[in-house]
Design a protein around this motif. Sequence first.
Motif, short mmCIF file in Angstrom:
data_model
loop_
_atom_site.label_atom_id
_atom_site.label_comp_id
_atom_site.label_asym_id
_atom_site.label_seq_id
_atom_site.Cartn_x
_atom_site.Cartn_y
_atom_site.Cartn_z
N LYS A 3 0.98 -1.22 -0.12
CA LYS A 3 0.07 -0.06 0.09
C LYS A 3 0.78 1.21 -0.05
O LYS A 3 2.08 1.36 0.39
CB LYS A 3 -0.96 -0.09 1.28
N ARG A 4 0.24 2.21 -0.56
CA ARG A 4 1.02 3.72 -0.44
C ARG A 4 1.13 4.09 1.04
O ARG A 4 0.15 4.19 1.88
CB ARG A 4 0.27 4.59 -1.57
N ASP A 5 2.20 4.79 1.33
CA ASP A 5 2.49 5.45 2.36
C ASP A 5 1.57 6.61 2.45
O ASP A 5 1.15 7.32 1.22
CB ASP A 5 3.89 5.94 2.62
N VAL A 6 1.24 7.20 3.70
CA VAL A 6 0.50 8.40 3.77
C VAL A 6 1.24 9.34 4.84
O VAL A 6 1.49 8.79 5.89
CB VAL A 6 -0.87 8.21 4.05
N VAL A 7 1.59 10.54 4.33
CA VAL A 7 2.02 11.45 5.31
C VAL A 7 0.97 12.63 5.49
O VAL A 7 0.43 13.21 4.69
CB VAL A 7 3.11 12.26 4.54
N ASP A 30 1.08 0.98 5.80
CA ASP A 30 0.04 -0.28 6.12
C ASP A 30 -1.02 -0.23 6.98
O ASP A 30 -1.18 -1.28 7.98
CB ASP A 30 0.98 -1.68 6.16
N GLY A 31 -1.55 0.93 7.37
CA GLY A 31 -2.46 1.11 8.55
C GLY A 31 -2.00 1.33 9.69
O GLY A 31 -2.64 1.46 10.68
N LYS A 32 -0.65 1.49 9.89
CA LYS A 32 -0.05 1.60 11.13
C LYS A 32 0.83 2.78 11.25
O LYS A 32 1.29 3.37 10.03
CB LYS A 32 0.75 0.65 11.65
N PRO A 62 -4.10 11.13 16.40
CA PRO A 62 -4.22 9.79 15.84
C PRO A 62 -4.93 8.93 16.78
O PRO A 62 -4.81 8.80 18.03
CB PRO A 62 -2.51 9.36 15.67
N GLY A 63 -5.66 8.00 15.91
CA GLY A 63 -6.68 6.77 17.04
C GLY A 63 -7.53 7.24 17.46
O GLY A 63 -8.50 6.63 18.01
#
Length: 76
Positions: A3-7, A30-32, A62-63
Amino acid sequence: MQKRDVVIRNGVVRTVDAHDTVAQALLMRDGKFTKVGRDDEVIAAATPDAAVVDVGGRTVVPGFLDPHQHPSIAAF
């Protein structure tokens, strides 16, 4: 498939850790959450094709999920 990283950058990232750390950016892979820190640190840790979201100085927790609404409050 990777999966693509998200910043998430240019924010006030409330980590809610033991030191109440506040950062500018975070990296999700990867969702983490894999990196939290300054914009430049997080962008350097991301893959070249990462999706970059500029939150314009907004607060990021976050979270934190709160999917419910009280109908009477939502009506206002």
